[in-house]
Design a protein around this motif. Structure first.
Motif, mmCIF file in Angstrom:
data_model
loop_
_atom_site.group_PDB
_atom_site.id
_atom_site.type_symbol
_atom_site.label_atom_id
_atom_site.label_comp_id
_atom_site.label_asym_id
_atom_site.label_seq_id
_atom_site.Cartn_x
_atom_site.Cartn_y
_atom_site.Cartn_z
ATOM 1 N N ASP A 12 0.799 -1.226 0.000
ATOM 2 C CA ASP A 12 0.000 0.000 0.000
ATOM 3 C C ASP A 12 0.831 1.275 0.000
ATOM 4 N N PHE A 13 2.125 1.166 0.287
ATOM 5 C CA PHE A 13 2.964 2.366 0.300
ATOM 6 C C PHE A 13 3.409 2.676 -1.134
ATOM 7 N N ARG A 14 2.738 3.611 -1.754
ATOM 8 C CA ARG A 14 2.977 3.920 -3.160
ATOM 9 C C ARG A 14 4.122 4.902 -3.364
ATOM 10 N N ASP A 15 4.395 5.681 -2.349
ATOM 11 C CA ASP A 15 5.451 6.693 -2.436
ATOM 12 C C ASP A 15 6.802 6.036 -2.153
ATOM 13 N N ALA A 16 7.746 6.200 -3.064
ATOM 14 C CA ALA A 16 9.058 5.574 -2.910
ATOM 15 C C ALA A 16 9.763 6.036 -1.643
ATOM 16 N N LYS A 17 9.571 7.292 -1.252
ATOM 17 C CA LYS A 17 10.192 7.794 -0.034
ATOM 18 C C LYS A 17 9.618 7.115 1.196
ATOM 19 N N VAL A 18 8.325 6.838 1.180
ATOM 20 C CA VAL A 18 7.684 6.145 2.299
ATOM 21 C C VAL A 18 8.182 4.706 2.379
ATOM 22 N N ARG A 19 8.301 4.048 1.223
ATOM 23 C CA ARG A 19 8.821 2.676 1.222
ATOM 24 C C ARG A 19 10.236 2.634 1.774
ATOM 25 N N LYS A 20 11.044 3.601 1.374
ATOM 26 C CA LYS A 20 12.424 3.649 1.865
ATOM 27 C C LYS A 20 12.456 3.844 3.372
ATOM 28 N N GLU A 21 11.659 4.770 3.867
ATOM 29 C CA GLU A 21 11.628 5.014 5.307
ATOM 30 C C GLU A 21 11.182 3.776 6.070
ATOM 31 N N SER A 22 10.197 3.077 5.521
ATOM 32 C CA SER A 22 9.676 1.896 6.193
ATOM 33 C C SER A 22 10.692 0.767 6.240
ATOM 34 N N VAL A 23 11.299 0.464 5.082
ATOM 35 C CA VAL A 23 12.296 -0.606 5.034
ATOM 36 C C VAL A 23 13.469 -0.283 5.956
#
Length: 279
Positions: free
Chosen positions: A233-244
């Motif tokens: 559900d995290f479509r924003d690449a910056k959000v995915r990076k922060e999460s990982v």
């Protein structure tokens, strides 16, 4: 059975494909693994066998040897086809057995035999009870637990454990010493992370989840993170990076799985994880 016990040591930069120990269990897996259950497995099934196999082989060539599947994903046979020709001992295969309240599999060992046939293997490295939601799940699901013990003694599974939905079942899992491996939902935004009742779209309580996982870690359990990118559900690449990168910084999480749908997603996740681990 088993895989090479290679793990990053002092002075060597940690990476997402290091072979790392799952707590005190004796199991080793790549720090990042491939999940096959995005949207209940629909995303991976829609790749088709050729595309799915290409992705699995690409990941394996990079050093990812941890594969996570489940009966409800309907990807057992796809995984089985994708791994043909790879040494069984080079892989760590995890699957999950579903239960639907109030129905419990009458013959769990026969269900497991079907799993093995679909996967084309003689054993799985990890078998989990899938999606426990009740606070007294260890009472309600005792027949499954007993069957897993028998299967472990027979060599059909190497490790046993559970995935939980909701803080009540997660807190109970801390206390149940039967659990060797815990598959746990973790990301910094609380998306599909454990909350008050385990419902799918509830707001997860990240601090409370972290507290319970730290307790498990202290007991030597193997802890595997999931929902790194919020079930996709995290479509924003910056959000995915922060999460990982948040999850890579959680010392109580030994390894993590992500439901990849493309080679590009693998590359992005490994790059994000490696950046965090190098720091």
């Amino acid at each position: 059975m088993g895989i090479a016990n290679t793990v990053a040591t002092s002075g060597i930069v940690r990476t997402a494909t290091d072979q790392v120990p799952l707590g005190n269990t004796g199991a080793y897996v790549s720090r990042i693994g491939i999940g096959t259950g995005t949207d209940g497995g629909r995303v991976q099934r829609e790749m088709g066998q050729e595309g799915f196999t290409r992705m699995i082989r690409y990941a394996y060539d990079l050093g990812i040897n941890f594969l996570d599947t489940a009966d409800m994903y309907r990807t057992h046979e796809m995984v089985g086809s994708a791994i043909k020709g790879i040494s069984r001992e080079a892989l760590f295969i995890q699957t999950k057995m579903q239960w639907d309240a109030p129905t419990i599999p009458e013959k769990p060992l026969e269900v497991l035999d079907r799993f093995l046939k679909e996967l084309g293997v003689e054993y799985v490295d990890s078998l989990l009870i899938h999606c426990a939601t009740q606070p007294a799940w260890d009472t309600h699901l005792r027949s499954m637990m007993d069957a897993f013990d028998v299967a472990q003694a027979q060599g059909k599974i190497r490790y046993k454990g559970i995935s939980c939905h909701g803080l009540p079942s997660l807190r109970r899992a801390v206390e149940v010493d039967w659990v060797q491996l815990q598959l746990a939902r973790i990301n910094p935004f609380g998306k599909h992370v454990d909350g008050l009742d385990g419902s799918w779209d509830e707001k997860g309580d990240v601090p409370a989840t972290v507290t319970e996982l730290e307790k498990m870690h202290a007991k030597g359990r193997g802890i595997i993170g999931m929902k790194l990118v919020g079930n996709g559900d995290f479509r924003d690449a910056k959000v995915r990076k922060e999460s990982v990168q948040f999850v890579m910084g959680c010392e109580f999480v030994h390894a993590s799985i992500a439901g990849f749908a493309s080679i590009a997603e693998i590359d992005e996740t490994l790059a994000n994880a490696n950046e965090a681990l190098a720091g």
